[in-house]
Design an enzyme around this catalytic site. Structure first.
Site, PDB file in Angstrom:
ATOM      1  N   LYS A  35       0.832  -1.199   0.000  1.00 32.58           N
ATOM      2  CA  LYS A  35       0.000   0.000   0.000  1.00 32.58           C
ATOM      3  C   LYS A  35       0.871   1.256   0.000  1.00 32.58           C
ATOM      4  O   LYS A  35       2.074   1.204   0.271  1.00 32.58           O
ATOM      5  CB  LYS A  35      -0.916   0.006   1.225  1.00 32.58           C
ATOM      6  CG  LYS A  35      -0.189   0.145   2.553  1.00 32.58           C
ATOM      7  CD  LYS A  35      -1.158   0.267   3.709  1.00 32.58           C
ATOM      8  CE  LYS A  35      -0.411   0.493   5.015  1.00 32.58           C
ATOM      9  NZ  LYS A  35      -1.305   0.775   6.142  1.00 32.58           N
ATOM     10  N   ARG A 131     -10.196   1.808  15.379  1.00 33.70           N
ATOM     11  CA  ARG A 131     -10.145   2.343  14.025  1.00 33.70           C
ATOM     12  C   ARG A 131     -11.217   1.591  13.236  1.00 33.70           C
ATOM     13  O   ARG A 131     -12.385   1.690  13.561  1.00 33.70           O
ATOM     14  CB  ARG A 131      -8.724   2.180  13.458  1.00 33.70           C
ATOM     15  CG  ARG A 131      -8.428   3.024  12.241  1.00 33.70           C
ATOM     16  CD  ARG A 131      -6.959   2.986  11.856  1.00 33.70           C
ATOM     17  NE  ARG A 131      -6.490   1.654  11.496  1.00 33.70           N
ATOM     18  CZ  ARG A 131      -5.261   1.390  11.064  1.00 33.70           C
ATOM     19  NH1 ARG A 131      -4.376   2.364  10.957  1.00 33.70           N
ATOM     20  NH2 ARG A 131      -4.910   0.156  10.748  1.00 33.70           N
ATOM     21  N   TYR A 268      15.997  30.593   3.478  1.00 32.26           N
ATOM     22  CA  TYR A 268      14.823  31.332   3.943  1.00 32.26           C
ATOM     23  C   TYR A 268      14.891  31.560   5.443  1.00 32.26           C
ATOM     24  O   TYR A 268      15.269  30.671   6.214  1.00 32.26           O
ATOM     25  CB  TYR A 268      13.544  30.551   3.622  1.00 32.26           C
ATOM     26  CG  TYR A 268      13.153  30.572   2.163  1.00 32.26           C
ATOM     27  CD1 TYR A 268      12.854  31.768   1.513  1.00 32.26           C
ATOM     28  CD2 TYR A 268      13.066  29.382   1.439  1.00 32.26           C
ATOM     29  CE1 TYR A 268      12.486  31.774   0.180  1.00 32.26           C
ATOM     30  CE2 TYR A 268      12.690  29.380   0.103  1.00 32.26           C
ATOM     31  CZ  TYR A 268      12.395  30.589  -0.524  1.00 32.26           C
ATOM     32  OH  TYR A 268      12.033  30.594  -1.836  1.00 32.26           O
TER      33      TYR A 268
END
Length: 376
Positions: A35, A131, A268
């Site tokens: 998966k 779940r 940054y």
């Protein structure tokens, strides 16, 4: 220039499958869980190697993944482990006798049972994961109703919640007891030949009683340990089961080099300032490509067998490295993001430790657009 090269070791995958084959024995089937783009390793190449290496079943999360595999492997048995969205509108896509489908509700069984070429149906029991799965409180009524309605049922499954998180496994043992109780309940209603499965990588390693009729091996198929706690548990239990081999190497190349004087800000937010004259390399890999931004200013890559520290914030598509102490580094040189160079290694576990996450997340985030090249 392709910004990254992802290499997949056939021999490592073969080794890891053989590792589990030896561990679980010939009577237990092996599910290669592919998966989520095979945990970032490449769905089709990993599935191909797994089947060639004797995997009995391919495990996926979704119907979409199963359909992709079916196009490439017409006869493979595929276990669909996640929920199937809008099942009633799409149930015809499940008409495949070599699909095994995990379901949590009797409504799903009713729909699937109407298919002319129905897939194998496995009921999932929630033993403590909270779940997917039917609750333990509903098991007896569920078995009774499936029997009364003469609905088909081919397997029964559950999933451990915390085996890889602790070295004390009382919760996992309680889950196993609940699952065995659910199996017995279904037996009382005549379901005596159900395929039983609950073990993934960690539980397959640790608990022989959890291996049952098949094991669903995900993270360790790819040569990665589920956790340090799994290793410690095996040590405490005095179980010497062998080693795994990581299957993935991630490489890129130096895109740009410049020399910076002392006191120069990098990247940054100006989060890094050089404290000495610094030779800096830029590589075309950033958080879009799957490099965790939390590695900014603390992770490393490998060049010429030496560690090059990440300087400044990781950008969307670029990262800056300190190559001051790698004087031979030049434009176009190989940079190892994950893997080895010389005697040095950077592993998914290293990335996970630096980013305060797990190795699963590190590899699954690698950009799926990169070709996966099978080597050895």
């Amino acid at each position: 220039m392709q910004s990254s090269e992802i290499l997949l070791s056939r021999s490592a995958l073969n080794h890891n499958i053989a590792f589990f084959r030896k561990l679980v024995g010939p009577k237990t089937k092996f599910v290669a869980v592919v998966k989520s783009n095979a945990y970032g390793h490449g769905l089709i190449p990993v599935a191909s190697i797994a089947l060639d290496s004797g995997a009995d079943i391919l495990g996926v999360n979704s119907l979409e993944e199963a359909m992709i595999l079916r196009d490439h492997f017409p006869k493979a048995t595929i276990l669909i482990m996640g929920s199937i969205p809008k099942l009633q509108a799409r149930y015809r896509e499940l008409e495949d006798e070599n699909f095994w489908v995990l379901v949590s509700r009797i409504e799903e069984i009713k729909i699937i049972s109407t298919l002319k070429h129905r897939p194998k149906i496995h009921i999932k029991i929630d033993t403590g994961m909270s779940r997917l799965g039917a609750s333990m409180d509903s098991v007896e009524e569920l078995a009774k109703e499936i029997k009364f309605l003469k609905l088909p049922l081919d397997g029964i499954a559950t999933h451990f919640a915390s085996t890889e998180d602790f070295t004390e496994h009382s919760y996992s043992m309680k889950q196993l007891e609940k699952f065995e109780s659910a199996i017995e309940t279904f037996k009382r209603f005549g379901f005596i030949d159900l395929i039983r499965h609950c073990a993934s990588s960690a539980s397959a390693m640790l608990f022989s009683e959890a291996r049952m009729d098949l094991v669903r091996v995900g993270i360790s198929l790819y040569g990665l340990w589920p956790s340090l706690e799994t290793k410690l548990s095996l040590s405490q239990m005095k179980k010497e089961i062998g080693s795994l081999k990581p299957a993935l190497t991630w490489k890129t190349k130096i895109q740009h080099i410049q020399n910076l004087p002392q006191g120069t800000f990098v990247g940054y937010g100006s989060t890094y300032k050089t404290t000495h004259p610094t030779k800096l390399a830029v590589v075309p890999v950033g958080y879009y490509e799957g490099l965790d931004r939390k590695l900014s200013n603390q992770g490393y890559m490998l060049i010429h067998g030496e560690r090059a520290k990440i300087l400044g914030r990781i950008c969307m598509n670029m990262t800056m490295l300190d190559i001051t102490n790698i004087p031979d580094a030049k434009l176009g040189d190989e940079v190892v993001v994950l893997g080895n160079s010389g005697n040095e290694w950077i592993t998914a576990d290293d990335h996970a430790n630096w980013a305060n996450t797990i190795n699963y997340e590190i590899v699954t985030k690698i950009l799926s657009l990169f070709p996966r090249t099978i080597v050895d």
